[in-house]
Design an enzyme around this catalytic site. Structure first.
Site, PDB file in Angstrom:
ATOM      1  N   TYR A   1       3.499   1.506  13.566  1.00  0.00           N
ATOM      2  CA  TYR A   1       2.196   2.156  13.373  1.00  0.00           C
ATOM      3  C   TYR A   1       2.477   3.638  13.138  1.00  0.00           C
ATOM      4  O   TYR A   1       2.988   4.314  14.028  1.00  0.00           O
ATOM      5  CB  TYR A   1       1.330   2.016  14.624  1.00  0.00           C
ATOM      6  CG  TYR A   1       0.769   0.628  14.852  1.00  0.00           C
ATOM      7  CD1 TYR A   1       1.537  -0.379  15.418  1.00  0.00           C
ATOM      8  CD2 TYR A   1      -0.550   0.334  14.507  1.00  0.00           C
ATOM      9  CE1 TYR A   1       1.013  -1.651  15.634  1.00  0.00           C
ATOM     10  CE2 TYR A   1      -1.087  -0.935  14.726  1.00  0.00           C
ATOM     11  CZ  TYR A   1      -0.296  -1.915  15.279  1.00  0.00           C
ATOM     12  OH  TYR A   1      -0.832  -3.174  15.497  1.00  0.00           O
ATOM     13  N   HIS A  25       8.000 -10.628  19.438  1.00  0.00           N
ATOM     14  CA  HIS A  25       8.278  -9.188  19.477  1.00  0.00           C
ATOM     15  C   HIS A  25       8.050  -8.637  20.885  1.00  0.00           C
ATOM     16  O   HIS A  25       7.008  -8.891  21.481  1.00  0.00           O
ATOM     17  CB  HIS A  25       7.359  -8.433  18.513  1.00  0.00           C
ATOM     18  CG  HIS A  25       7.726  -8.625  17.077  1.00  0.00           C
ATOM     19  ND1 HIS A  25       7.161  -7.897  16.062  1.00  0.00           N
ATOM     20  CD2 HIS A  25       8.620  -9.463  16.483  1.00  0.00           C
ATOM     21  CE1 HIS A  25       7.687  -8.275  14.912  1.00  0.00           C
ATOM     22  NE2 HIS A  25       8.567  -9.222  15.135  1.00  0.00           N
ATOM     23  N   LYS A  60      -6.705  -7.627  16.994  1.00  0.00           N
ATOM     24  CA  LYS A  60      -7.386  -8.392  18.043  1.00  0.00           C
ATOM     25  C   LYS A  60      -8.340  -9.484  17.570  1.00  0.00           C
ATOM     26  O   LYS A  60      -8.751 -10.322  18.370  1.00  0.00           O
ATOM     27  CB  LYS A  60      -8.183  -7.420  18.940  1.00  0.00           C
ATOM     28  CG  LYS A  60      -7.300  -6.527  19.793  1.00  0.00           C
ATOM     29  CD  LYS A  60      -6.518  -7.351  20.781  1.00  0.00           C
ATOM     30  CE  LYS A  60      -5.565  -6.554  21.606  1.00  0.00           C
ATOM     31  NZ  LYS A  60      -4.465  -7.342  22.136  1.00  0.00           N
ATOM     32  N   TYR A  97      -2.395  -4.381  24.327  1.00  0.00           N
ATOM     33  CA  TYR A  97      -1.841  -4.961  23.105  1.00  0.00           C
ATOM     34  C   TYR A  97      -1.385  -6.401  23.340  1.00  0.00           C
ATOM     35  O   TYR A  97      -1.684  -7.303  22.539  1.00  0.00           O
ATOM     36  CB  TYR A  97      -0.683  -4.099  22.566  1.00  0.00           C
ATOM     37  CG  TYR A  97      -0.453  -4.307  21.092  1.00  0.00           C
ATOM     38  CD1 TYR A  97       0.123  -5.488  20.628  1.00  0.00           C
ATOM     39  CD2 TYR A  97      -0.825  -3.353  20.146  1.00  0.00           C
ATOM     40  CE1 TYR A  97       0.309  -5.717  19.277  1.00  0.00           C
ATOM     41  CE2 TYR A  97      -0.642  -3.571  18.791  1.00  0.00           C
ATOM     42  CZ  TYR A  97      -0.066  -4.753  18.368  1.00  0.00           C
ATOM     43  OH  TYR A  97       0.112  -4.978  17.026  1.00  0.00           O
ATOM     44  N   PRO A 145      -8.978  -3.579  12.317  1.00  0.00           N
ATOM     45  CA  PRO A 145      -7.736  -4.338  12.452  1.00  0.00           C
ATOM     46  C   PRO A 145      -6.622  -3.641  13.233  1.00  0.00           C
ATOM     47  O   PRO A 145      -5.637  -4.285  13.586  1.00  0.00           O
ATOM     48  CB  PRO A 145      -7.287  -4.557  11.002  1.00  0.00           C
ATOM     49  CG  PRO A 145      -7.977  -3.520  10.204  1.00  0.00           C
ATOM     50  CD  PRO A 145      -9.244  -3.199  10.918  1.00  0.00           C
TER      51      PRO A 145
HETATM   52  C1  PHB Z   1      -1.120  -7.830  10.357  1.00  0.00           C
HETATM   53  O1  PHB Z   1       0.052  -8.225  10.399  1.00  0.00           O
HETATM   54  O2  PHB Z   1      -1.915  -8.262   9.513  1.00  0.00           O
HETATM   55  C2  PHB Z   1      -1.561  -6.780  11.317  1.00  0.00           C
HETATM   56  C3  PHB Z   1      -0.721  -6.410  12.342  1.00  0.00           C
HETATM   57  C4  PHB Z   1      -1.112  -5.441  13.238  1.00  0.00           C
HETATM   58  C5  PHB Z   1      -2.333  -4.840  13.096  1.00  0.00           C
HETATM   59  C6  PHB Z   1      -3.191  -5.215  12.078  1.00  0.00           C
HETATM   60  C7  PHB Z   1      -2.801  -6.190  11.177  1.00  0.00           C
HETATM   61  O3  PHB Z   1      -2.690  -3.886  13.964  1.00  0.00           O
END
Ligand code: PHB
Ligand code: APR
Length: 393
Positions: free
Chosen positions: A200, A72, A296, A384, A292
């Site tokens: 997000y 990505h 990270k 990120y 989460p």
């Molecule tokens: C996930 O795919 O589990 C995931 C992705 C991004 C995040 C947290 C969890 O910020």
């Protein structure tokens, strides 16, 4: 039994450590109290930083990752019903992230360790650590009902947040902790991801996240109460909430599918200092937890053990303990920057129960700033995709 490095836990930290040590000609034994199947079926993290991908590929365990991982080049921040893309490639000089589940990383690493004749013991019981302040630490455990003792030079405490290594040295540790007044309700759904990249979303009802594991599997989250009762959340209620929080005025649609797994986790930031005592070294979730929101946890576990493996190699090759002595300091430099980023992403995107109208206006202004200023977007992007790996000094 005797080995050079006794490793407790076959999560990402323990297995990557064992793999890196093997490449340096250092022998290790990994002791895991769960079954291999349990470890590989647990639904955990899924986003790999560029540096994590590079490390796995360069050390020969990235073949399937390169084939099946979804690369990505950005993420979307969605608020006020509109999406705003953060273009990682453009903002970081070509860096990307890769979607590849922790369970897949564990399968690849376990296969590689076993194929190389590595000793990884699953379903061991009653693991305990002894004499780690002396030259010959010992790990006691039961395997197939029989009591065993493993003598080693060093212990890698890679046994996660609920393991036994951190409590064993707790007297010499300082704990830094923050609990968030919300939790995270996550589902894994048999549905093609509704977007090519992660979304997000900030919404007045709370945070929502659209992620994925493969072209057929979606992983979705909503902000919940920290002690939310999952039984109050039949699938239809979860989908309804996801539709509301992810809604878009831009013609986007959420694709539903059968829910294969669901659960609620609390959210906290947690660090212990130092990450070592004598010949015992903590790595990964055993030493720190991040919420989460910035994806990270796994990446931080990998960067810890990279530092540890280099320090152990230096010790075995040169007889020099300097890098081992600096282990905690080297790791914590990155750990705290990643803690800061994870806290910031969480604070920017979640609804705090005690947020005043001022706080909410400020939060919207922050989202607007991050998505409209190149400097703002770049700050998010460089964290990120992953800060550069620390080089011990
Ligand atoms: C996930 O795919 O589990 C995931 C992705 C991004 C995040 C947290 C969890 O910020
Ligand atoms: N004895 C042996 N093994 C143990 C013990 C014990 N007493 N306690 C825990 N373990 C094992 C767990 O079963 C688990 O397999 O240690 C392993 C720790 O693995 P993780 O919890 O995955 O931690 P870590 O390797 O540090 O990786 C961090 O995991 O929490 C996720 O998403 C997080 O991606 C992050 C990553």
């Amino acid at each position: 039994m005797r080995t050079q490095v006794g490793i407790i836990g076959a999560g990402p930290a323990g297995l990557v450590l064992s793999h890196l040590l093997h490449l340096q000609g250092i022998e290790s034994v990994v002791l895991e109290n769960r079954s291999r199947q349990y470890c590989e079926e647990r639904v955990r993290a899924g986003v790999l930083e560029q540096g994590t991908v590079d490390l796995l590929c360069q050390t020969g365990v990235g073949e399937r990752l390169k084939r099946e991982g979804l690369v990505h080049g950005g993420i979307e921040l969605r608020f006020g019903g509109k999406g705003h893309r953060i273009d990682f490639r453009e903002l970081t000089g070509g860096k990307t992230i890769t979607i590849y589940g922790q369970s897949e990383v564990l399968k690849d690493l376990t296969d590689a360790r076993l194929a190389a004749g590595g000793q990884v013991y699953f379903e061991v019981e009653d693991v305990s650590v002894h004499d780690f302040d002396r030259t010959k630490p010992k790990i006691r455990f039961r395997k197939a009902g029989k009591v065993e003792e493993l003598t080693c030079d060093f212990i890698g405490g890679c046994d996660g947040f609920h393991g036994i290594c951190r409590p064993a040295i707790s007297k010499s540790l300082t704990v830094y902790e923050r609990e968030y007044p919300f939790g995270c309700l996550g589902i894994l759904a048999e549905a093609p991801p509704s977007s090519e990249e992660l979304i997000y979303a900030y919404h007045e009802r709370g945070f929502a996240l659209l992620s994925m594991r493969s072209p057929q599997l979606s992983r979705l989250y909503i902000q919940s109460a920290p002690d939310e009762d999952i039984h109050q959340w039949p699938d239809e209620r979860i989908w309804k909430e996801l539709h509301t929080r992810l809604e878009s005025t831009e013609g986007w649609r959420l694709i539903e599918g059968p829910v294969m797994q669901k659960g609620v986790t609390g959210m906290r930031s947690f660090v212990v200092e130092p990450m070592q005592s004598g010949n015992l070294f903590l790595a990964g979730d055993a030493a720190h937890i991040v919420p989460p929101t910035g994806a990270k946890g796994l990446n931080l576990a990998v960067s810890d053990v990279r530092v540890l493996a280099l320090a152990l190699a230096e010790f075995y090759k040169q007889g020099n303990r300097d890098l081992l002595n600096q282990y905690s300091e080297t790791c914590l430099n990155r750990v705290w920057k990643v803690q800061r980023f994870s806290w910031w992403m969480t604070s920017m995107l979640h609804l705090f129960p005690d947020a005043s109208p001022f706080d909410q206006k400020r939060q919207m202004a922050e989202l607007d700033y991050v998505t409209s200023s190149r400097a703002g977007a770049q700050t998010l992007a460089e964290n990120y995709v992953g800060l550069p790996m620390d080089q011990p000094t």
